[in-house]
Design a protein around this motif. Structure first.
Motif, PDB file in Angstrom:
ATOM      1  N   UNK A  28      82.600  45.957  16.800  1.00  0.00           N
ATOM      2  CA  UNK A  28      82.210  45.444  17.966  1.00  0.00           C
ATOM      3  C   UNK A  28      81.916  44.033  17.808  1.00  0.00           C
ATOM      4  N   UNK A  29      81.403  43.287  16.994  1.00  0.00           N
ATOM      5  CA  UNK A  29      81.316  41.756  16.534  1.00  0.00           C
ATOM      6  C   UNK A  29      82.565  41.295  16.645  1.00  0.00           C
ATOM      7  N   UNK A  30      83.519  42.001  15.991  1.00  0.00           N
ATOM      8  CA  UNK A  30      84.875  41.359  15.656  1.00  0.00           C
ATOM      9  C   UNK A  30      85.449  41.125  17.110  1.00  0.00           C
ATOM     10  N   UNK A  31      85.460  42.215  18.171  1.00  0.00           N
ATOM     11  CA  UNK A  31      86.142  42.302  19.451  1.00  0.00           C
ATOM     12  C   UNK A  31      85.447  41.361  20.186  1.00  0.00           C
ATOM     13  N   UNK A  32      84.253  40.725  19.983  1.00  0.00           N
ATOM     14  CA  UNK A  32      83.380  39.561  21.040  1.00  0.00           C
ATOM     15  C   UNK A  32      83.814  37.978  20.453  1.00  0.00           C
ATOM     16  N   UNK A  33      84.508  37.801  19.393  1.00  0.00           N
ATOM     17  CA  UNK A  33      84.705  36.529  18.765  1.00  0.00           C
ATOM     18  C   UNK A  33      85.631  35.993  20.008  1.00  0.00           C
ATOM     19  N   UNK A  34      85.047  34.591  20.354  1.00  0.00           N
ATOM     20  CA  UNK A  34      85.778  33.562  21.115  1.00  0.00           C
ATOM     21  C   UNK A  34      85.991  32.398  20.327  1.00  0.00           C
ATOM     22  N   UNK A  35      86.717  32.034  19.539  1.00  0.00           N
ATOM     23  CA  UNK A  35      86.656  30.646  18.939  1.00  0.00           C
ATOM     24  C   UNK A  35      87.458  29.762  19.584  1.00  0.00           C
ATOM     25  N   UNK A  36      87.337  28.372  19.407  1.00  0.00           N
ATOM     26  CA  UNK A  36      87.814  27.371  20.395  1.00  0.00           C
ATOM     27  C   UNK A  36      89.164  26.888  19.904  1.00  0.00           C
ATOM     28  N   UNK A  37      89.601  27.051  18.917  1.00  0.00           N
ATOM     29  CA  UNK A  37      90.932  26.554  18.366  1.00  0.00           C
ATOM     30  C   UNK A  37      91.965  27.698  18.735  1.00  0.00           C
ATOM     31  N   UNK A  38      93.030  27.438  19.220  1.00  0.00           N
ATOM     32  CA  UNK A  38      94.387  28.150  19.197  1.00  0.00           C
ATOM     33  C   UNK A  38      95.242  28.032  18.001  1.00  0.00           C
ATOM     34  N   UNK A  39      95.237  29.278  17.340  1.00  0.00           N
ATOM     35  CA  UNK A  39      95.860  29.319  16.064  1.00  0.00           C
ATOM     36  C   UNK A  39      97.487  29.964  15.986  1.00  0.00           C
ATOM     37  N   UNK A  40      97.651  30.675  17.154  1.00  0.00           N
ATOM     38  CA  UNK A  40      98.952  31.062  17.199  1.00  0.00           C
ATOM     39  C   UNK A  40     100.004  30.227  17.697  1.00  0.00           C
ATOM     40  N   UNK A  41     101.454  30.603  17.598  1.00  0.00           N
ATOM     41  CA  UNK A  41     102.285  29.658  18.079  1.00  0.00           C
ATOM     42  C   UNK A  41     103.513  30.642  18.438  1.00  0.00           C
ATOM     43  N   UNK A  42     103.908  30.430  19.758  1.00  0.00           N
ATOM     44  CA  UNK A  42     105.097  31.503  20.174  1.00  0.00           C
ATOM     45  C   UNK A  42     104.677  32.844  20.317  1.00  0.00           C
ATOM     46  N   UNK A  43     105.924  33.646  20.403  1.00  0.00           N
ATOM     47  CA  UNK A  43     105.698  34.929  20.411  1.00  0.00           C
ATOM     48  C   UNK A  43     105.265  35.702  19.125  1.00  0.00           C
ATOM     49  N   UNK A  44     104.617  36.901  19.168  1.00  0.00           N
ATOM     50  CA  UNK A  44     103.887  37.427  18.082  1.00  0.00           C
ATOM     51  C   UNK A  44     105.213  38.550  17.684  1.00  0.00           C
ATOM     52  N   UNK A  45     104.931  38.471  16.131  1.00  0.00           N
ATOM     53  CA  UNK A  45     105.863  39.451  15.541  1.00  0.00           C
ATOM     54  C   UNK A  45     105.572  40.935  15.531  1.00  0.00           C
ATOM     55  N   UNK A  46     106.470  41.713  15.014  1.00  0.00           N
ATOM     56  CA  UNK A  46     106.187  43.269  14.948  1.00  0.00           C
ATOM     57  C   UNK A  46     105.469  43.368  13.537  1.00  0.00           C
ATOM     58  N   UNK A  47     104.409  43.805  13.581  1.00  0.00           N
ATOM     59  CA  UNK A  47     103.487  43.962  12.364  1.00  0.00           C
ATOM     60  C   UNK A  47     104.093  44.996  11.279  1.00  0.00           C
ATOM     61  N   UNK A  48     105.027  45.814  11.709  1.00  0.00           N
ATOM     62  CA  UNK A  48     105.430  46.982  10.826  1.00  0.00           C
ATOM     63  C   UNK A  48     106.851  47.056  11.326  1.00  0.00           C
ATOM     64  N   UNK A  49     107.931  47.731  10.212  1.00  0.00           N
ATOM     65  CA  UNK A  49     109.040  47.947  10.714  1.00  0.00           C
ATOM     66  C   UNK A  49     109.333  49.626  10.741  1.00  0.00           C
ATOM     67  N   UNK A  50     108.327  50.326  10.866  1.00  0.00           N
ATOM     68  CA  UNK A  50     108.127  51.646  11.382  1.00  0.00           C
ATOM     69  C   UNK A  50     108.371  51.940  12.470  1.00  0.00           C
ATOM     70  N   UNK A  51     108.992  53.221  12.907  1.00  0.00           N
ATOM     71  CA  UNK A  51     109.405  53.471  14.292  1.00  0.00           C
ATOM     72  C   UNK A  51     107.712  53.742  14.981  1.00  0.00           C
ATOM     73  N   UNK A  52     108.038  53.411  16.485  1.00  0.00           N
ATOM     74  CA  UNK A  52     106.871  53.602  17.104  1.00  0.00           C
ATOM     75  C   UNK A  52     106.321  55.029  17.453  1.00  0.00           C
ATOM     76  N   UNK A  53     105.480  55.445  16.965  1.00  0.00           N
ATOM     77  CA  UNK A  53     104.877  56.890  16.982  1.00  0.00           C
ATOM     78  C   UNK A  53     103.851  57.366  18.263  1.00  0.00           C
ATOM     79  N   UNK A  54     103.316  56.126  18.711  1.00  0.00           N
ATOM     80  CA  UNK A  54     102.407  56.329  19.809  1.00  0.00           C
ATOM     81  C   UNK A  54     102.034  54.934  20.460  1.00  0.00           C
TER      82      UNK A  54
END
Length: 309
Positions: free
Chosen positions: A159-185
C-alpha cells in the motif's frame, strides 16, 4: 452669454449634449468613467486562458488519461488541476507545458469527468467522457485455506508503494514487455470466487506464463523502492519487486522466483531484475506485471503501444 463647453475637442459630444440636455456634472462623470475604463484596459491586458489537450480524446475504462496544459503568458506557475472535485498531481514538462494523469479502472463509472485547471492565467473547465469497456469474467474455485492469504506487513508495504509520487520523471518513451511469455490473463478480468462475485476486484495487471527462471526485465527506467520476499511475510504476492518510474507511475512484479536487485538500485529499461516463478498465491509459473498511476492499477497496454512523454 451662454458658453458651449467642448470636452477634449470632440464636436460630436457637444451635439449630443445639446440634443439630450445632459448636465455638465453628468457629462463629467461619464467622461471620467470612460477614462478609468480605458486606463484599466491598457494597464491590465485581458486574461489568456490555458490551452488544454486531453489524450486519448475518447478514453475507456482502464485507460490513463493525459491532460496537457500549456501556458500563454510564461507565468511559470504549476496550475492546480482537479477532476470531479479531486486534486491530482501536476508536473512541469518544460516550455510552459504541464501534465496531469487521470488514472481509470473497471471500477470507475462511465460518464462525464469535469476537469478544472486553475492558475495565474485564469480558469479552464474542459470535460472528458469515459466510456464503458467489456471485461472478461472468470470463475475461480479456491481450495480450503487459500482464500485468506496475506500478512499485514505485506499489505502495508505494498500500500505504501502504491502511494509514492516522486517529482522526477525517470521513464522515456514506450514501455517494454517485461516477459516474453504468452499472456495468460489480461488486465481488467472480473472474477467470481467460489460462486460469489468479487465486487471490488479486477485483475490489476497482465500475467505472462513462462518457465520458472525465465528473465524478467524492467519495462522502463526507474528506482527500486520495494523488495519483498516470501521469507519476509509476502505470502500472497510472493517474491516481489516494485519500481518507481517517477511522477506517480510505478510497476510491480510478483510471484517471482529470484530477485536480482535491491531497494535503492536504479534500473534501466531492458535490465534483468529477476526471474519468473510461482511464489505466493499462484497456480503455476507466471509473471504478474501491474502498472499503477496515482495509486490506481491501469491497463499497461497503452503504455507499451504509445508514448506518454
Amino acid at each position: 452669454m451662454k458658453q458651449n463647453i467642448s470636452f477634449y475637442g470632440l464636436p460630436g459630444l457637444n451635439a449630443a449634449l445639446k440634443k439630450h440636455q445632459f448636465s455638465w456634472k453628468s457629462v463629467l462623470f461619464m467622461t471620467l468613467a470612460g477614462a478609468v475604463t480605458l486606463f484599466v484596459t491598457l494597464v491590465q491586458p485581458p486574461v489568456h486562458a490555458y490551452d488544454v489537450v486531453i489524450q486519448p480524446a475518447g478514453p475507456r475504462q482502464g485507460d490513463t488519461v493525459s491532460i496537457i496544459t500549456t501556458e500563454k503568458q510564461g507565468t511559470a506557475d504549476v496550475p492546480a488541476v482537479t477532476i470531479n472535485g479531486s486534486t491530482f498531481p501536476t508536473f512541469a514538462l518544460g516550455n510552459g507545458r504541464y501534465r496531469t494523469f487521470l488514472p481509470t479502472s473497471p471500477l470507475h463509472t462511465s460518464g462525464e469527468y469535469v476537469i478544472r485547471v486553475e492558475g495565474p492565467e485564469g480558469l479552464r473547465n474542459p470535460m472528458v467522457w469515459l466510456s464503458d469497456r467489456a471485461f472478461r469474467t472468470q470463475y475461480i474455485t479456491l481450495p480450503p485455506g487459500r482464500s485468506n492469504l496475506g500478512t499485514d506487513y505485506e499489505f502495508d508495504k505494498v500500500d505504501a508503494f502504491k502511494q509514492i509520487v516522486s517529482s522526477d520523471k525517470l521513464w522515456s518513451g514506450s514501455f517494454l514487455r517485461p516477459s516474453q511469455g504468452r499472456v495468460s490473463s489480461e488486465y481488467g478480468v472480473r472474477r467470481y470466487y467460489n460462486g460469489v462475485f468479487a465486487e471490488n476486484y479486477y485483475h490489476r495487471g497482465v500475467d505472462y506464463a513462462a518457465a520458472i527462471g525465465s528473465p524478467v526485465i524492467a519495462p522502463a527506467a526507474g528506482r527500486v523502492v520495494l523488495v519483498g520476499r516470501v521469507s519476509d511475510g509476502f505470502e500472497l504476492h510472493g517474491n516481489t519487486i516494485g519500481v518507481d518510474h517517477g511522477q506517480g507511475v510505478e510497476s510491480i512484479f510478483i510471484h517471482l522466483n529470484s530477485i536480482n536487485v535491491q531497494e535503492g538500485d536504479f534500473v534501466q529499461a531492458g535490465q534483468v531484475i529477476g526471474t519468473v516463478g510461482s511464489t505466493g498465491a499462484s497456480t503455476g509459473p507466471h509473471l504478474h506485471w501491474g502498472l499503477y498511476v496515482n495509486g490506481v492499477a491501469v491497463d499497461p497496454a497503452p503504455w507499451r503501444n504509445g508514448t506518454f512523454e
